[in-house]
Design a protein around this motif. Structure first.
Motif, PDB file in Angstrom:
ATOM      1  N   VAL A   1       8.042 -10.029  87.829  1.00  0.00           N
ATOM      2  CA  VAL A   1       7.368  -9.920  87.011  1.00  0.00           C
ATOM      3  C   VAL A   1       8.325  -8.551  85.774  1.00  0.00           C
ATOM      4  O   VAL A   1       8.490  -7.934  86.272  1.00  0.00           O
ATOM      5  CB  VAL A   1       5.746  -9.778  87.402  1.00  0.00           C
ATOM      6  N   ALA A   2       8.530  -9.166  84.911  1.00  0.00           N
ATOM      7  CA  ALA A   2       9.233  -8.574  84.281  1.00  0.00           C
ATOM      8  C   ALA A   2       8.927  -7.684  83.024  1.00  0.00           C
ATOM      9  O   ALA A   2       7.775  -7.949  82.722  1.00  0.00           O
ATOM     10  CB  ALA A   2      10.337  -8.999  83.248  1.00  0.00           C
TER      11      ALA A   2
ATOM     12  N   SER B   1      -5.660 -13.695  86.718  1.00  0.00           N
ATOM     13  CA  SER B   1      -4.457 -14.222  87.558  1.00  0.00           C
ATOM     14  C   SER B   1      -3.513 -12.958  88.193  1.00  0.00           C
ATOM     15  O   SER B   1      -4.090 -11.585  87.319  1.00  0.00           O
ATOM     16  CB  SER B   1      -3.966 -14.753  86.227  1.00  0.00           C
ATOM     17  N   LEU B   2      -2.859 -13.544  88.686  1.00  0.00           N
ATOM     18  CA  LEU B   2      -2.020 -12.035  89.263  1.00  0.00           C
ATOM     19  C   LEU B   2      -1.246 -11.251  88.069  1.00  0.00           C
ATOM     20  O   LEU B   2      -1.309 -10.141  88.406  1.00  0.00           O
ATOM     21  CB  LEU B   2      -0.472 -12.869  90.370  1.00  0.00           C
ATOM     22  N   VAL B   3      -1.275 -11.912  87.010  1.00  0.00           N
ATOM     23  CA  VAL B   3      -0.377 -10.954  85.969  1.00  0.00           C
ATOM     24  C   VAL B   3      -1.218 -10.079  85.184  1.00  0.00           C
ATOM     25  O   VAL B   3      -1.149  -8.855  84.939  1.00  0.00           O
ATOM     26  CB  VAL B   3       0.645 -11.601  85.065  1.00  0.00           C
TER      27      VAL B   3
ATOM     28  N   LYS C   1       4.361  -7.775  76.407  1.00  0.00           N
ATOM     29  CA  LYS C   1       3.674  -7.945  77.621  1.00  0.00           C
ATOM     30  C   LYS C   1       4.095  -8.312  79.116  1.00  0.00           C
ATOM     31  O   LYS C   1       5.417  -8.744  79.134  1.00  0.00           O
ATOM     32  CB  LYS C   1       2.408  -8.753  77.908  1.00  0.00           C
ATOM     33  N   MET C   2       3.723  -7.971  80.152  1.00  0.00           N
ATOM     34  CA  MET C   2       3.425  -8.324  81.349  1.00  0.00           C
ATOM     35  C   MET C   2       4.273  -9.780  81.401  1.00  0.00           C
ATOM     36  O   MET C   2       3.499 -10.923  80.846  1.00  0.00           O
ATOM     37  CB  MET C   2       3.003  -8.067  82.533  1.00  0.00           C
TER      38      MET C   2
ATOM     39  N   ALA D   1      -4.527 -17.759  90.831  1.00  0.00           N
ATOM     40  CA  ALA D   1      -3.314 -17.635  89.348  1.00  0.00           C
ATOM     41  C   ALA D   1      -2.457 -16.827  89.475  1.00  0.00           C
ATOM     42  O   ALA D   1      -2.626 -16.190  89.379  1.00  0.00           O
ATOM     43  CB  ALA D   1      -3.920 -18.162  88.472  1.00  0.00           C
ATOM     44  N   THR D   2      -1.119 -17.293  88.947  1.00  0.00           N
ATOM     45  CA  THR D   2       0.648 -16.607  88.817  1.00  0.00           C
ATOM     46  C   THR D   2      -0.116 -16.296  87.759  1.00  0.00           C
ATOM     47  O   THR D   2      -0.241 -14.838  86.888  1.00  0.00           O
ATOM     48  CB  THR D   2       1.442 -17.333  88.553  1.00  0.00           C
ATOM     49  N   VAL D   3      -0.561 -16.931  86.680  1.00  0.00           N
ATOM     50  CA  VAL D   3      -0.628 -16.612  84.870  1.00  0.00           C
ATOM     51  C   VAL D   3      -2.226 -16.707  84.575  1.00  0.00           C
ATOM     52  O   VAL D   3      -3.016 -17.873  85.288  1.00  0.00           O
ATOM     53  CB  VAL D   3       0.012 -17.023  84.243  1.00  0.00           C
TER      54      VAL D   3
END
Length: 626
Positions: A134-135, A84-86, A117-118, A73-75
């Protein structure tokens, strides 16, 4: 009676200083047991690490660009297993911290407020792989959130689909209606095999959902998608959709950058084909993009500045930056500007002319870029150029106006960066690139292989065009005329190859304000004003420049010649060739200086003094070029 001396206490003191206790044996370290009950290996404790399938392509204090593998998952999502990735990125890069504070002397200038957070700016479904941005700072979120949500960033997907929406090499445009608005998706077929096709999809305005909908309506669903109830399809274990390209402006440097990945090898093997390179099965082969959004390298050392001038490189030397980062030419020392008192001042950033994308094939006075083709391609294609992305390519497309079915000639095409941009903007046009440097032509062919027969490249001299090329509806020559001589032969050849009514679009460094060794930036201390000094304009000249800035000088340096001509010479030569000018545009840089005492004045002058000149002419002759 004499007093007896006091005897010392026979009992010693312990470590705490209390008397009466025997000495304590030296302390021994407590044994540390490992997971299996045995001793744990001594050494520094290792923190969490990223799996090999997650690759960081770019990292700075504002953002990350990473690859997301399938089945992750991305988030965070409570309904999906695993981290997740984040979350994994946060574990490795920001362990144990919910918020981080930036240094007030630099960073995001939030006056010590906690940094959020990211945050993932784009999200892919769990079973889809590709690029994720990702910010890491508040300013990154504020600058990029809206462009990413509204689809105003460059993006492209690759997918393996059932069937074939079109023959290999062809591009079709799918148009649908959503909420009363037109939704357009471009689909190009790259390869076919085993009843399937590998396609490149460029959605306008949308993301993953738009890609899925367009391919489904074309009757070519993505391989690995959940099949309709009662049907069965071959499922390779993941959805065969991958986000391969992302392009956007960096929130701090404002430089335009593009990140590109090849699709995983699994995509090719699903067609029964071997991949052209050797990427891993699920982690796509990435083209290193660390330098895409980085500032240009520092200029060569200049003479020490005068006491009246700051040593901070605040001058807006766009010309130098094009030459260093985007074009194969070397910054040359310009005439020294004079201050308010007439004293000569040294420039901290010497300006230079951006070199062309080629010309002249061998022989005496050779000015082609054959010797530095690989170096030039890396600078222009991998690092990208905000001048090309924001000024040159949009301006050329606007003046050219490519139409379906047209044949377009890109003269002195170099490694084909503008050629491919035209083909992407108008999929139903065909573009032919011609360049004198054989090495650049080979690179252009390799980089344009996915475009099929819509794009082709030939080796040739711009002053002696091969009649076998045929006729064209339009011609462009971008950042090359400054390095070609004589000019009249070039325009005569263009007129001979253009049909009556055909357009010619030329882009060059502005000869009035950006001529190497004739113009320079200066700073007036008395009035706190930036100015552009012009030492000569009407007289024509030829100057030798180095092709590789900062690569050294001497006998081993690669040199070429740049020719200065006033604007009237170009207009007059075009008219004599039967190509009267119908439009001239002057393009100013869109860059902005870093915050500083002179930044506002630099930005003002940068917007006032044009960087480039663009000329459009229309062929009114019979094709003879006389």
């Amino acid at each position: 009676m004499a007093r007896q001396p006091r005897q010392p206490n026979r009992r010693s003191r312990d470590d705490s200083g209390r008397p009466g206790r025997p000495p304590r044996a030296p302390s021994q370290p407590r044994p540390v047991k490992g997971p299996g009950g045995g001793p744990r290996p001594q050494g520094r404790r290792q923190g969490p690490t990223l799996p090999a399938s997650i690759r960081i392509l770019h990292k700075d204090r504002d953002l990350l660009v990473v690859t997301k593998p399938a089945h992750m998952a991305t988030v965070a999502n409570p309904n999906q297993p695993g981290r997740s990735l984040v979350e994994r990125l946060r574990d490795v890069l920001e362990p144990g911290a919910r918020h981080q504070r930036r240094d007030r002397r630099g960073g995001d200038r939030d006056k010590g407020r906690p940094t959020p957070k990211m945050a993932a700016l784009n999200v892919l479904k769990r079973e889809v792989s590709g690029l994720i941005v990702v910010a890491r700072s508040r300013r990154a979120i504020e600058a990029l959130d809206v462009p990413f949500r509204t689809g105003r960033v460059h993006r492209a997907f690759h997918a393996v689909v059932e069937g074939a929406p079109a023959p290999v090499g062809e591009t079709l445009t799918h148009q649908a209606s959503k909420n009363g608005k037109s939704v357009i998706t471009h689909v190009r077929v790259i390869a076919s095999g085993s009843g399937r096709s590998l396609v490149q999809v460029r959605p306008r305005g949308g993301w993953e959902a738009q890609v899925r909908a367009a391919l489904s309506e074309l009757g070519c669903p993505i391989l690995g998608e959940q099949p309709p109830e009662g049907e069965d399809t071959s499922d390779p274990g993941r959805t065969m959709l991958h986000l391969t390209e992302l392009g956007f402006d960096h929130p701090t440097t404002r430089r335009a950058g593009r990140f590109v990945q090849d699709p995983p090898a699994l995509f090719w093997r699903a067609l029964g084909l071997e991949p052209p390179a050797s990427p891993s099965d699920d982690a796509p082969s990435d083209r290193e993009a660390d330098e895409l959004l980085a500032p240009p390298p520092p200029p060569p050392l200049a003479p020490p500045p005068s006491p009246r001038q700051s040593t901070r490189p605040e001058t807006p030397a766009e010309t130098s930056e094009i030459a260093r980062a985007e074009s194969p030419s070397t910054p040359q020392r310009e005439a020294e500007p004079t201050g308010a008192d007439g004293a000569a001042q040294a420039e901290p950033s010497p300006a230079a002319a951006p070199a062309p994308r080629a010309e002249r094939a061998g022989g005496p006075g050779d000015t082609s870029w054959n010797e530095v083709a690989g170096w030039y391609d890396t600078l222009l294609e991998e690092r990208r150029s905000d001048h090309y992305d924001e000024l040159i390519i949009p301006g050329v497309l606007r003046l050219l106006g490519p139409a379906p079915g047209e044949r377009i000639l890109d003269l002195a095409c170099g490694q084909g960066i503008v050629t491919r941009a035209i083909a992407d903007a108008q999929p139903d046009a065909s573009v032919v690139g011609v360049d004198a440097a054989e090495s650049l032509v080979q690179i252009a062919r390799r980089r344009s292989a996915m475009l099929g027969d819509r794009v082709s490249f030939e080796t040739g001299d711009a002053r002696r065009l091969d009649p076998g090329l045929g006729e064209f509806d339009a011609c462009i020559c971008v950042m090359a005329l400054m390095n070609i001589d004589p000019l009249e032969d070039v325009f005569k050849g263009i007129a001979q190859r253009l049909r009556p009514g055909g357009r010619a679009v030329l882009v060059l460094l502005h000869p009035a304000f950006r001529s190497p060794k004739r113009t320079s930036w200066g700073w007036d201390d008395a009035h706190e004003a930036q100015y552009r000094r012009v030492d000569a304009y009407l007289s024509q000249s030829a100057s030798e420049i180095d092709m590789r800035p900062g690569a050294g000088a001497g006998a081993d340096a690669q040199r070429t010649v740049t020719f200065h001509r006033p604007l009237g010479v170009y207009v007059s030569a075009l008219g004599k060739a039967g190509l009267p000018v119908d439009r001239i545009e002057e393009w100013a840089s869109r860059r902005r200086s870093e915050p500083g005492a002179r930044s506002a004045e630099e930005d003002r002058m940068r917007s006032e003094i044009p960087l480039l000149a663009a000329i459009r002419a229309v062929h009114v002759g019979d094709g003879s070029g006389s």
